[in-house]
Scaffold this motif. Structure first.
Motif, PDB file in Angstrom:
ATOM      1  N   TYR A  25     -95.877 -57.788  73.845  1.00 31.67           N
ATOM      2  CA  TYR A  25     -95.520 -58.562  72.656  1.00 31.67           C
ATOM      3  C   TYR A  25     -94.224 -59.336  72.918  1.00 31.67           C
ATOM      4  CZ  TYR A  25     -98.888 -55.425  70.466  1.00 31.67           C
ATOM      5  OH  TYR A  25    -100.022 -54.722  70.169  1.00 31.67           O
ATOM      6  N   PRO A  26     -94.083 -60.540  72.327  1.00 31.28           N
ATOM      7  CA  PRO A  26     -92.837 -61.300  72.481  1.00 31.28           C
ATOM      8  C   PRO A  26     -91.652 -60.530  71.927  1.00 31.28           C
ATOM      9  CG  PRO A  26     -94.585 -62.670  71.554  1.00 31.28           C
ATOM     10  CD  PRO A  26     -95.085 -61.257  71.538  1.00 31.28           C
ATOM     11  N   ALA A  27     -90.453 -60.877  72.401  1.00 34.68           N
ATOM     12  CA  ALA A  27     -89.256 -60.148  72.004  1.00 34.68           C
ATOM     13  C   ALA A  27     -88.977 -60.266  70.515  1.00 34.68           C
ATOM     14  CB  ALA A  27     -88.047 -60.659  72.799  1.00 34.68           C
ATOM     15  N   ASP A  28     -89.399 -61.386  69.890  1.00 39.28           N
ATOM     16  CA  ASP A  28     -89.116 -61.577  68.470  1.00 39.28           C
ATOM     17  C   ASP A  28     -90.235 -61.068  67.559  1.00 39.28           C
ATOM     18  OD1 ASP A  28     -91.011 -63.412  69.178  1.00 39.28           O
ATOM     19  OD2 ASP A  28     -89.990 -65.154  68.309  1.00 39.28           O
ATOM     20  N   GLN A  29     -91.203 -60.372  68.129  1.00 41.41           N
ATOM     21  CA  GLN A  29     -92.317 -59.840  67.336  1.00 41.41           C
ATOM     22  C   GLN A  29     -92.238 -58.328  67.261  1.00 41.41           C
ATOM     23  OE1 GLN A  29     -96.192 -61.135  68.653  1.00 41.41           O
ATOM     24  NE2 GLN A  29     -97.260 -59.505  67.567  1.00 41.41           N
ATOM     25  N   ARG A  30     -92.374 -57.783  66.059  1.00 42.45           N
ATOM     26  CA  ARG A  30     -92.327 -56.334  65.897  1.00 42.45           C
ATOM     27  C   ARG A  30     -93.599 -55.713  66.449  1.00 42.45           C
ATOM     28  NH1 ARG A  30     -89.577 -52.482  63.076  1.00 42.45           N
ATOM     29  NH2 ARG A  30     -88.186 -54.067  62.208  1.00 42.45           N
ATOM     30  N   MET A  31     -93.449 -54.695  67.233  1.00 41.31           N
ATOM     31  CA  MET A  31     -94.579 -54.007  67.828  1.00 41.31           C
ATOM     32  C   MET A  31     -95.275 -53.146  66.776  1.00 41.31           C
ATOM     33  SD  MET A  31     -94.486 -51.458  71.154  1.00 41.31           S
ATOM     34  CE  MET A  31     -93.835 -52.751  72.202  1.00 41.31           C
ATOM     35  N   PRO A  32     -96.619 -53.120  66.759  1.00 41.26           N
ATOM     36  CA  PRO A  32     -97.334 -52.254  65.807  1.00 41.26           C
ATOM     37  C   PRO A  32     -96.866 -50.809  65.920  1.00 41.26           C
ATOM     38  CG  PRO A  32     -98.865 -53.740  66.886  1.00 41.26           C
ATOM     39  CD  PRO A  32     -97.554 -53.921  67.565  1.00 41.26           C
ATOM     40  N   ALA A  33     -96.865 -50.107  64.789  1.00 43.11           N
ATOM     41  CA  ALA A  33     -96.314 -48.747  64.732  1.00 43.11           C
ATOM     42  C   ALA A  33     -96.973 -47.816  65.738  1.00 43.11           C
ATOM     43  CB  ALA A  33     -96.456 -48.197  63.313  1.00 43.11           C
ATOM     44  N   ALA A  34     -98.293 -47.926  65.879  1.00 44.35           N
ATOM     45  CA  ALA A  34     -98.998 -47.011  66.788  1.00 44.35           C
ATOM     46  C   ALA A  34     -98.559 -47.221  68.231  1.00 44.35           C
ATOM     47  CB  ALA A  34    -100.507 -47.212  66.653  1.00 44.35           C
ATOM     48  N   GLU A  35     -98.424 -48.485  68.628  1.00 40.01           N
ATOM     49  CA  GLU A  35     -98.032 -48.773  70.001  1.00 40.01           C
ATOM     50  C   GLU A  35     -96.544 -48.511  70.209  1.00 40.01           C
ATOM     51  OE1 GLU A  35     -99.612 -52.735  70.708  1.00 40.01           O
ATOM     52  OE2 GLU A  35    -101.250 -51.779  71.819  1.00 40.01           O
ATOM     53  N   ALA A  36     -95.740 -48.704  69.154  1.00 42.92           N
ATOM     54  CA  ALA A  36     -94.322 -48.365  69.256  1.00 42.92           C
ATOM     55  C   ALA A  36     -94.151 -46.866  69.496  1.00 42.92           C
ATOM     56  CB  ALA A  36     -93.591 -48.782  67.986  1.00 42.92           C
ATOM     57  N   ALA A  37     -94.960 -46.070  68.808  1.00 38.13           N
ATOM     58  CA  ALA A  37     -94.910 -44.617  69.019  1.00 38.13           C
ATOM     59  C   ALA A  37     -95.361 -44.265  70.429  1.00 38.13           C
ATOM     60  CB  ALA A  37     -95.792 -43.923  67.989  1.00 38.13           C
ATOM     61  N   GLN A  38     -96.370 -44.989  70.918  1.00 43.83           N
ATOM     62  CA  GLN A  38     -96.841 -44.748  72.279  1.00 43.83           C
ATOM     63  C   GLN A  38     -95.760 -45.109  73.296  1.00 43.83           C
ATOM     64  OE1 GLN A  38    -100.273 -47.066  73.424  1.00 43.83           O
ATOM     65  NE2 GLN A  38    -100.932 -45.567  74.942  1.00 43.83           N
ATOM     66  N   LEU A  39     -95.049 -46.226  73.049  1.00 47.74           N
ATOM     67  CA  LEU A  39     -93.966 -46.621  73.940  1.00 47.74           C
ATOM     68  C   LEU A  39     -92.868 -45.566  73.938  1.00 47.74           C
ATOM     69  CD1 LEU A  39     -92.556 -48.637  75.784  1.00 47.74           C
ATOM     70  CD2 LEU A  39     -91.763 -49.865  73.751  1.00 47.74           C
ATOM     71  N   ASP A  40     -92.545 -45.041  72.745  1.00 47.24           N
ATOM     72  CA  ASP A  40     -91.535 -43.984  72.660  1.00 47.24           C
ATOM     73  C   ASP A  40     -91.940 -42.767  73.469  1.00 47.24           C
ATOM     74  OD1 ASP A  40     -89.830 -45.444  71.111  1.00 47.24           O
ATOM     75  OD2 ASP A  40     -90.515 -44.614  69.195  1.00 47.24           O
ATOM     76  N   SER A  41     -93.244 -42.448  73.438  1.00 49.79           N
ATOM     77  CA  SER A  41     -93.698 -41.274  74.203  1.00 49.79           C
ATOM     78  C   SER A  41     -93.586 -41.520  75.701  1.00 49.79           C
ATOM     79  CB  SER A  41     -95.150 -40.940  73.830  1.00 49.79           C
ATOM     80  OG  SER A  41     -96.057 -41.918  74.306  1.00 49.79           O
ATOM     81  N   PHE A  42     -93.888 -42.754  76.155  1.00 51.25           N
ATOM     82  CA  PHE A  42     -93.734 -43.081  77.568  1.00 51.25           C
ATOM     83  C   PHE A  42     -92.266 -42.959  77.985  1.00 51.25           C
ATOM     84  CE2 PHE A  42     -97.648 -46.040  77.316  1.00 51.25           C
ATOM     85  CZ  PHE A  42     -98.499 -44.991  77.627  1.00 51.25           C
ATOM     86  N   LEU A  43     -91.383 -43.489  77.131  1.00 49.26           N
ATOM     87  CA  LEU A  43     -89.957 -43.442  77.449  1.00 49.26           C
ATOM     88  C   LEU A  43     -89.436 -42.008  77.442  1.00 49.26           C
ATOM     89  CD1 LEU A  43     -88.705 -46.503  75.367  1.00 49.26           C
ATOM     90  CD2 LEU A  43     -89.011 -46.362  77.845  1.00 49.26           C
ATOM     91  N   ALA A  44     -89.947 -41.191  76.522  1.00 45.76           N
ATOM     92  CA  ALA A  44     -89.543 -39.785  76.497  1.00 45.76           C
ATOM     93  C   ALA A  44     -90.001 -39.075  77.763  1.00 45.76           C
ATOM     94  CB  ALA A  44     -90.120 -39.098  75.262  1.00 45.76           C
ATOM     95  N   GLU A  45     -91.196 -39.437  78.234  1.00 43.25           N
ATOM     96  CA  GLU A  45     -91.696 -38.842  79.479  1.00 43.25           C
ATOM     97  C   GLU A  45     -90.828 -39.245  80.657  1.00 43.25           C
ATOM     98  OE1 GLU A  45     -95.771 -38.749  82.246  1.00 43.25           O
ATOM     99  OE2 GLU A  45     -95.729 -39.899  80.374  1.00 43.25           O
ATOM    100  N   VAL A  46     -90.439 -40.537  80.714  1.00 41.12           N
ATOM    101  CA  VAL A  46     -89.552 -41.012  81.783  1.00 41.12           C
ATOM    102  C   VAL A  46     -88.214 -40.279  81.725  1.00 41.12           C
ATOM    103  CG1 VAL A  46     -88.228 -42.984  82.619  1.00 41.12           C
ATOM    104  CG2 VAL A  46     -90.616 -43.278  81.981  1.00 41.12           C
ATOM    105  N   GLU A  47     -87.677 -40.105  80.516  1.00 39.50           N
ATOM    106  CA  GLU A  47     -86.387 -39.444  80.362  1.00 39.50           C
ATOM    107  C   GLU A  47     -86.453 -37.991  80.823  1.00 39.50           C
ATOM    108  OE1 GLU A  47     -82.967 -38.871  76.907  1.00 39.50           O
ATOM    109  OE2 GLU A  47     -84.630 -40.268  76.618  1.00 39.50           O
ATOM    110  N   ALA A  48     -87.562 -37.314  80.499  1.00 38.66           N
ATOM    111  CA  ALA A  48     -87.716 -35.924  80.935  1.00 38.66           C
ATOM    112  C   ALA A  48     -87.813 -35.826  82.453  1.00 38.66           C
ATOM    113  CB  ALA A  48     -88.960 -35.317  80.285  1.00 38.66           C
ATOM    114  N   ILE A  49     -88.550 -36.766  83.050  1.00 39.25           N
ATOM    115  CA  ILE A  49     -88.667 -36.769  84.514  1.00 39.25           C
ATOM    116  C   ILE A  49     -87.319 -37.090  85.144  1.00 39.25           C
ATOM    117  CG2 ILE A  49     -89.765 -37.877  86.501  1.00 39.25           C
ATOM    118  CD1 ILE A  49     -92.183 -38.440  84.675  1.00 39.25           C
ATOM    119  N   ASP A  50     -86.579 -38.036  84.543  1.00 38.53           N
ATOM    120  CA  ASP A  50     -85.249 -38.374  85.063  1.00 38.53           C
ATOM    121  C   ASP A  50     -84.323 -37.168  85.040  1.00 38.53           C
ATOM    122  OD1 ASP A  50     -85.774 -40.965  85.735  1.00 38.53           O
ATOM    123  OD2 ASP A  50     -85.005 -41.834  83.878  1.00 38.53           O
TER     124      ASP A  50
END
Length: 415
Positions: A25-50
């Motif tokens: 999605y473009p930087a000025d467009q809000r990401m849909p809630a479901a995909e935003a939650a999915q992105l948060d889960s990916f980032l949480a996984e990266v943080e745990a691995i880090d």
């Protein structure tokens, strides 16, 4: 495959998913809630691995902080089997092992035949077995490359090499506010003299501190003495130079990149250990657009930990983890779309700390004088202990050669 390698592969996969989803999605467009939650889960996984990677690296770091462990690590890296050295490397090994007298007839002949090339250019002495020998050119290049890979400022700064250590003065001028004019027919042009200044590039003599090797290791044909010494020089010279390149005062040492930078944003009261998204936007725009074209962020890893939790006005994370595979060649970690340079000599967030840099780091210049010089010492101090000593010196300096505000810092609040 080692545990650390497995963790990095796992991180790559999660980071690529986060990267691809964030770019959907473009930087000025809000990401849909479901995909935003999915992105948060990916980032949480990266943080745990880090966190797991950090624990593994901390184990290695703790070992590296012990001088004996540093020697052990260098020794392990130095052992090899069945590898033939290049001519220059073989000559260097012979000199390191037994001094100039240990060179073969062919190596001596090469020295005499090629006065300003190869071995003769790389090794000369006037002081016998206790004297100094200039390290072979190729060895020196490898060392500098290793320091660039391991120590942050060299990896992004500009560099020059000079034949003498004479003081260098760079003319400076701030032309950011200068512009021309319209004049009428037969009217005289106005004056607009530029104010010039000078930036000095002084050099300082860095020492690796002496390294003592027992005779047994030097005589061991399976021990790569060049690799061992190079590893220790990388650690010792690289660390002290990177510290000065970062926070050097400019008095009896180089002026560091933090010291030379200007204020871009100061945190509000209460932000002694934090930074906001708005602060980062203000810091980014405190740097002139001309310099922002190639600008990067620089900070301590502990500061990055704080930034990874921030989101922009559309609820999207401002930190996007990089990955090592694909793209091709992978992608670096990015903050607000720009590359992040981790520098462990940067101040961590604390009261009044200049904890984040942003700008064009090529405007910081590192100057090296000639080649690194290595001394081989066989005096009684070492001989009585069955050792040979080695000591390296490198003349180097650094300074910001820009007065237009190419790099700015974020400073945490005082209270």
């Amino acid at each position: 495959m080692s545990k650390l390698a497995q963790l990095r592969e796992k991180r790559n996969a999660a980071a690529k998913k986060a990267h691809d989803l964030n770019n959907k999605y473009p930087a000025d467009q809000r990401m849909p809630a479901a995909e935003a939650a999915q992105l948060d889960s990916f980032l949480a996984e990266v943080e745990a691995i880090d966190a797991e990677i950090a624990r593994e690296q901390r184990i290695a770091q703790v070992a590296g902080e012990n001088p004996e462990a540093q020697h052990d690590a260098a020794l392990q890296a130095a052992y090899r089997g069945g590898v033939r050295d290049a001519d220059e490397s073989a000559a260097l090994r012979a000199m390191l092992s037994g001094g100039l007298s240990a060179l073969s007839a062919e190596q001596r002949s090469a020295m005499n035949a090629r006065v300003n090339h190869d071995i003769r250019a790389a090794m000369s002495t006037t002081t016998g077995s206790e004297g100094g020998y200039t390290v072979a050119t190729e060895f020196n290049k490898t060392l500098i490359q290793a320091m660039k890979a391991a120590f942050s400022v060299r990896s992004v700064a500009s560099g020059i090499q000079t034949s003498t250590g004479a003081q260098m003065l760079f003319p400076t001028a701030d032309s950011t506010q200068e512009e021309g004019e319209i004049v009428g027919q037969s009217a005289g042009a106005g004056s607009g003299d530029t104010g010039f200044g000078q930036a000095s590039m002084d050099v300082y003599k860095y020492s690796s501190k002496s390294i003592a090797l027992p005779f047994e290791l030097i005589q061991d044909s399976m021990f790569n003495i060049e690799a061992y010494i190079q590893s220790l020089l990388q650690l010792r010279l690289g660390r002290i130079q990177n510290r000065h390149h970062t926070v050097g005062t400019g008095t009896a040492q180089p002026r560091g990149i933090v010291t030379a930078s200007g204020a871009g944003k100061v945190g509000a009261t209460g932000q002694t250990g934090t930074v906001t998204y708005d602060d980062l936007v203000d810091l980014e725009h405190s740097v002139d657009p001309y310099y922002r074209a190639t600008a990067k962020w620089m900070m301590h890893d502990d500061s990055l930990k704080v930034l990874r939790k921030l989101k922009d006005g559309n609820g999207r994370p401002i930190f996007v983890p990089g990955y090592e595979q694909g793209n091709p060649g992978g992608a670096p970690d990015r903050l607000m779309g720009r590359e992040i340079i981790i520098n462990q000599h940067m101040p961590v967030m604390a009261a009044n700390a200049k904890s984040i840099l942003f700008g064009d780091f090529s405007k910081y210049l590192i100057r090296d004088v000639m080649d690194l010089t290595l001394f081989r010492m066989t005096d009684s101090k070492y001989t009585e202990k069955g050792q040979v000593g080695f000591l390296a010196f490198q003349r180097s300096g650094a300074n910001m050669v820009d007065v237009g505000g190419a790099i700015k810092y974020y400073q945490n609040s005082a209270t």
